[in-house]
Design a protein around this motif. Structure first.
Motif, PDB file in Angstrom:
ATOM      1  N   ARG A   1       1.141  -1.204  -0.169  1.00  0.00           N
ATOM      2  CA  ARG A   1      -0.280   0.010   0.486  1.00  0.00           C
ATOM      3  C   ARG A   1       0.752   1.760   0.370  1.00  0.00           C
ATOM      4  O   ARG A   1       0.898   2.624  -0.902  1.00  0.00           O
ATOM      5  CB  ARG A   1      -0.913  -0.200   0.669  1.00  0.00           C
ATOM      6  CG  ARG A   1      -1.367   1.531   1.282  1.00  0.00           C
ATOM      7  CD  ARG A   1      -2.940   1.023   2.769  1.00  0.00           C
ATOM      8  NE  ARG A   1      -2.467   1.051   3.518  1.00  0.00           N
ATOM      9  CZ  ARG A   1      -2.382  -0.312   4.282  1.00  0.00           C
ATOM     10  NH1 ARG A   1      -2.811  -1.816   3.314  1.00  0.00           N
ATOM     11  NH2 ARG A   1      -1.977  -0.710   5.874  1.00  0.00           N
TER      12      ARG A   1
ATOM     13  N   GLU B   1       0.760   4.028  -2.777  1.00  0.00           N
ATOM     14  CA  GLU B   1       0.682   5.575  -2.533  1.00  0.00           C
ATOM     15  C   GLU B   1       1.598   6.579  -3.203  1.00  0.00           C
ATOM     16  O   GLU B   1       1.546   7.567  -3.475  1.00  0.00           O
ATOM     17  CB  GLU B   1       0.338   5.783  -1.327  1.00  0.00           C
ATOM     18  CG  GLU B   1      -0.441   5.061  -0.677  1.00  0.00           C
ATOM     19  CD  GLU B   1      -1.239   5.322   0.591  1.00  0.00           C
ATOM     20  OE1 GLU B   1      -0.094   6.008   1.931  1.00  0.00           O
ATOM     21  OE2 GLU B   1      -2.042   4.855   1.578  1.00  0.00           O
TER      22      GLU B   1
ATOM     23  N   LYS C   1       1.707   6.754  -6.976  1.00  0.00           N
ATOM     24  CA  LYS C   1       0.777   7.874  -7.286  1.00  0.00           C
ATOM     25  C   LYS C   1       1.064   9.110  -6.726  1.00  0.00           C
ATOM     26  O   LYS C   1       1.020  10.200  -8.092  1.00  0.00           O
ATOM     27  CB  LYS C   1      -0.633   7.290  -6.240  1.00  0.00           C
ATOM     28  CG  LYS C   1      -1.576   8.089  -7.056  1.00  0.00           C
ATOM     29  CD  LYS C   1      -3.032   7.562  -6.187  1.00  0.00           C
ATOM     30  CE  LYS C   1      -4.287   8.692  -6.373  1.00  0.00           C
ATOM     31  NZ  LYS C   1      -4.380  10.038  -6.174  1.00  0.00           N
TER      32      LYS C   1
END
Length: 308
Positions: free
Chosen positions: A218, A222, A225
């Protein structure tokens, strides 16, 4: 699987194995392995004489289409057990029940304590649910296993594997009978899991990271992104700056033309002075024509009158 895939797999990749003697010839045992690649579930059973049953996510068995049916048939054929991970507690309870069923049949149960593949080749914190609870509920020994370099053969997202030689290290069985009846104590579950992960770390030589692999994935997603959003924002700013620069260049290019078409302030002043001087010259012209005329200047008449 051993006859259709295991033989060609060993022939093509020639995996090396250490510690095969630690696998019992019969009776139940839990094989707890690190998880580097999708191919881990094939290399380990291929080098063992006994059948190993792993749990697999239910999507492998329920995906529609021809490819989905072929995948489901393959996983059923190699003895994989589907586990629905959509519930509130994920694969935990289903994995525990499946593992206990396999152990009670006297078979080998394979499990990945990390819960998912490592995103970067490091060893992550083990989840205390499935592994420890199956071990404490059944009393089966836990055998630590380290897969070596399988992530280089088939990294996540890659369909075609690269031909290279992976390794498998199998450690000595771990006995947790001292914790019998304590399978619901979360501190005991944590202790059992950490002990197994420590043995896997020693076998694999991996760097250990004390967070869950799911959390690491995760964080990586992130970060990727955020980096993508930053690049997008930078490109937008650059485009805006280029547009502004083009606008300023166009304005500067138009200024010389406007200066040529319109007189400057000095030119306008000179033109107005010329226009004002023109009437004065026009008025001075009649006076200049009258100078040689019949009437003399007043001063001249006075001089004549003052004469003798």
């Amino acid at each position: 699987m051993k006859f259709s895939i295991g033989g060609p797999l060993k022939l093509a990749f020639r995996p090396w194995v250490e510690g095969l003697e630690n696998i019992p010839a019969e009776g139940p045992a839990i094989l707890a392995s690190n998880h580097l690649s999708f191919s881990d579930s094939f290399f380990l059973p291929a080098v063992l004489e006994r059948k190993v049953t792993f749990i697999a996510k239910a999507e492998y068995f329920t995906t529609p289409g021809i490819k989905g049916r072929m995948t489901a048939a393959f996983f059923k054929g190699v003895g994989q057990l589907p586990v629905d991970r959509s519930g509130a507690r994920g694969a935990g309870e289903a994995a525990i029940k499946s593992g206990i069923d396999v152990i009670e049949r006297g078979e080998l149960f394979g499990i990945y304590p990390e819960g998912t593949r490592s995103p970067d080749g490091r060893l992550y914190r083990g989840k205390p649910g499935g592994l420890a609870r199956v071990a404490l509920a059944t009393g089966a020994p836990v055998i630590p296993v380290a897969m070596i370099d399988t992530e280089k053969i088939q990294p996540p997202g890659k369909l075609m594997p690269k031909l290279m030689r992976p390794g498998i290290r199998i450690g000595k069985p771990l006995d947790f009978s001292r914790y019998n009846g304590m399978e619901h104590d979360r501190f005991v579950l944590r202790a059992v899991t950490d002990e197994v992960m420590y043995e896997i770390m020693k076998l694999s030589g991996q760097e250990y990271v004390d967070i869950y692999a799911t959390a690491a994935k995760r964080q990586i997603a992130e970060a990727a992104k955020a980096e993508k959003d930053a690049e997008k924002a930078a490109k937008a700013q650059l485009a805006q700056a280029e547009k502004q620069a083009e606008k300023q260049a166009d304005e500067q290019a138009q200024e010389p033309a406007e200066r040529t078409a319109e007189p400057t302030a000095g030119e306008e002043t000179g033109t107005q002075a010329e226009k004002q001087a023109a009437p004065d010259e026009a008025q001075a012209a009649p006076g200049a024509q009258a100078a040689p005329g019949a009437q003399a200047a007043p001063g001249a008449r006075d001089v004549e009158q003052a004469g003798p």
